[in-house]
Design a protein around this motif. Sequence first.
Motif, mmCIF file in Angstrom:
data_model
loop_
_atom_site.group_PDB
_atom_site.id
_atom_site.type_symbol
_atom_site.label_atom_id
_atom_site.label_comp_id
_atom_site.label_asym_id
_atom_site.label_seq_id
_atom_site.Cartn_x
_atom_site.Cartn_y
_atom_site.Cartn_z
ATOM 1 N N GLN A 136 34.014 45.819 38.869
ATOM 2 C CA GLN A 136 33.055 45.522 38.252
ATOM 3 C C GLN A 136 32.522 46.468 37.021
ATOM 4 O O GLN A 136 31.828 45.755 36.392
ATOM 5 N N ALA A 137 32.966 47.770 37.200
ATOM 6 C CA ALA A 137 32.625 48.204 35.712
ATOM 7 C C ALA A 137 33.531 47.518 34.489
ATOM 8 O O ALA A 137 32.875 47.596 33.485
ATOM 9 N N VAL A 138 34.820 47.248 34.847
ATOM 10 C CA VAL A 138 35.394 46.481 33.578
ATOM 11 C C VAL A 138 34.742 45.036 33.446
ATOM 12 O O VAL A 138 34.572 44.658 32.147
ATOM 13 N N ALA A 139 34.297 44.412 34.498
ATOM 14 C CA ALA A 139 33.295 43.131 34.129
ATOM 15 C C ALA A 139 32.099 43.463 33.465
ATOM 16 O O ALA A 139 31.800 42.911 32.475
ATOM 17 N N ASP A 140 31.541 44.589 33.617
ATOM 18 C CA ASP A 140 30.168 45.019 32.688
ATOM 19 C C ASP A 140 30.648 45.128 31.501
ATOM 20 O O ASP A 140 29.935 44.793 30.516
#
Length: 197
Positions: free
Chosen positions: A125-129
């Motif tokens: 999720q952090a990468v997607a953000d």
Amino acid sequence: MRTSRLFALSALARGGPMHGYQIRQAAQLDRTELWTDVKPGSLYSVLHRMADDGLVEVVRNEKVGNPPERTVYAITGQGRRELAALRDAALRKVRLLPDPVDLALQYTADLTDEDLAGAVAARRQAVADQVALFEEQFEAARPDLTGLEPWIFEHCLARLKADLAWHDDLLDTLTKNTLPKGTLPKNSLPKDTRRTP
């Protein structure tokens, strides 16, 4: 690779004599923190070290208005040679930076499947953000981008999207298989490492 030196020398070669604050502003204007490891705040110490090494020289001190006196630097002949060498190395060298997640994954035998999948999902999720933020910044900057700048943004986005795809594949493996600790079933090996019997 001395990316801060490469940036500061490039700024002085392109813009002529400048003080540290002007070089810092150039870094912020070029959005260097988005696509390099150059930190604008570190440029002052980089300038001092380059002056000690003879790559830049102090041409004057100036004070305009209330700000403190500022030291103006110019690139030297030795600095231009260093700039050429740094740029050549950066254009030729392919560098895969180590990602601590790979080391952490090696030592997850004590985690439950759910905890491991949860940790990977949070990181995914952090990468997607990051992808979403970078796409947003790319769109906002697009009207002002010149030369090869759009390609720089595209390169960073491609790398982030590849990292996102890797996380998706790993999560798929973790959630579809009950993994014995420390092993992966043969059919879950990454495609390039699968061996045929």
